[in-house]
Design an enzyme around this catalytic site. Structure first.
Site, mmCIF file in Angstrom:
data_model
loop_
_atom_site.group_PDB
_atom_site.id
_atom_site.type_symbol
_atom_site.label_atom_id
_atom_site.label_comp_id
_atom_site.label_asym_id
_atom_site.label_seq_id
_atom_site.Cartn_x
_atom_site.Cartn_y
_atom_site.Cartn_z
ATOM 1 N N MET A 253 3.048 -9.224 -0.354
ATOM 2 C CA MET A 253 2.907 -8.654 0.369
ATOM 3 C C MET A 253 1.322 -8.725 0.650
ATOM 4 O O MET A 253 0.235 -8.383 -0.829
ATOM 5 C CB MET A 253 3.244 -7.007 0.843
ATOM 6 N N HIS B 64 0.436 -1.112 -0.269
ATOM 7 C CA HIS B 64 -0.013 -0.213 -0.380
ATOM 8 C C HIS B 64 0.985 0.924 -0.131
ATOM 9 O O HIS B 64 0.283 2.356 -0.498
ATOM 10 C CB HIS B 64 -1.109 0.227 1.268
#
Ligand code: PAF
Length: 280
Positions: A181, A34
């Site tokens: 991830m 992110h």
């Protein structure tokens, strides 16, 4: 950094800003993937907005909405550190007030892969993303390649509804050993974490076979299946070699190919992918 919880207040903050606004929609529990999106967004826009909203409509009743990881305080600290101008953090009833009954459905590309295994998932994603785009009015919106089908669905949504923004796709961020991830990695115990590497190893096998000239999608799929089946903690949901634009399954690779897979490690369902034969 302004943290805003209502649509009206966000719209007012948006109107107060001239110049380009980049937008990173998230469900929170932020990781380096992110933050890479936020950094890229910052570099390419005058201001950056991030939304944190665990969207209930993209979870099926059997899925993990209640146990989806949340940590608002940590998320806000990370966003402050990386440099974010606006954070939109609405409660569910702000996005879905009583009587809400309008849905956005992208047909075709949602029917396979994740769409086939998670009925209603992309209806929820397309609906919330369309609503967030209307609230945020971004110049550009940033998505990770890790959710390859989501990217295709959102590109189609934006094109079909002539939405006035650019969709920017950013590479998957991986742990040093290759695991993609994901907020869901937190569910894995140490043994499962080790077993989860089988996704990356299967994709690397596909890459090696392709680089060696193999163009039979069926043979690559079979080799990947065999490799994953050797890991006792892994259960395959699907392994797909598909056209990167239409997501139609291939048996022979002529142009590029999206190699994607979903594998359950214990109760945790992980996805990953790689695109071969296409400049990215
Ligand atoms: O990728 C996600 O985190 C979600 O699907 C999104 C795009 C934020 C919509 O809820």
């Amino acid at each position: 950094m302004q943290v805003i919880r209502t649509i009206a207040a966000f719209k007012a903050a948006r109107r107060a800003r001239a110049g380009s606004l980049g937008f990173v929609p998230t469900m929170g529990y932020l990781h380096q993937g992110h933050l890479a999106l936020v950094r890229r967004c910052r570099a390419e826009n005058d201001a950056t907005a991030v939304s944190i909203f665990v969207n209930p409509t993209q979870f099926s009743p059997q899925e993990d909405l209640a146990r989806y990881p949340r940590d608002e305080e940590r998320d806000l600290r990370l966003l402050r550190e990386v440099g974010t101008d606006l954070v939109f953090l609405p409660p569910p009833e702000e996005v879905y007030p009583p009587g809400f009954n309008t849905w956005v459905e992208v047909l075709g590309v949602t029917e396979r892969l994740e769409g086939a295994h998670r009925p209603g998932h992309f209806r929820g994603v397309a609906t919330v993303v369309a609503k967030l785009f209307n609230i945020v009015e971004p110049t550009r919106a940033y998505f990770g390649q890790k959710d390859a089908q989501q990217v295709v669905v959102i590109q189609k949504l934006v094109a079909d509804l002539t939405m006035n923004l650019e969709v920017v796709v950013c590479p998957t961020v991986r742990e040093p050993d290759g695991l993609a991830m994901s907020s869901r990695n937190v569910y894995l115990d140490p043994e499962q974490r080790r077993a989860a590497l089988v996704l990356f190893r299967a994709l690397e096998l596909a890459r090696t076979l392709y680089a060696g000239g193999e163009r039979s999608a069926d043979r690559i799929r079979a080799r990947m299946t065999h490799l994953i089946q050797e890991e006792p903690r892994a259960r395959i949901d699907y392994i797909s070699l598909a056209d990167p634009r239409t997501l139609g399954e291939l048996s022979e690779i002529r142009g590029g190919v999206l190699v994607s897979l979903a594998v359950r490690i214990g109760a945790t369902r992980l996805i990953d992918n790689v695109v071969l034969g296409v400049e990215q």
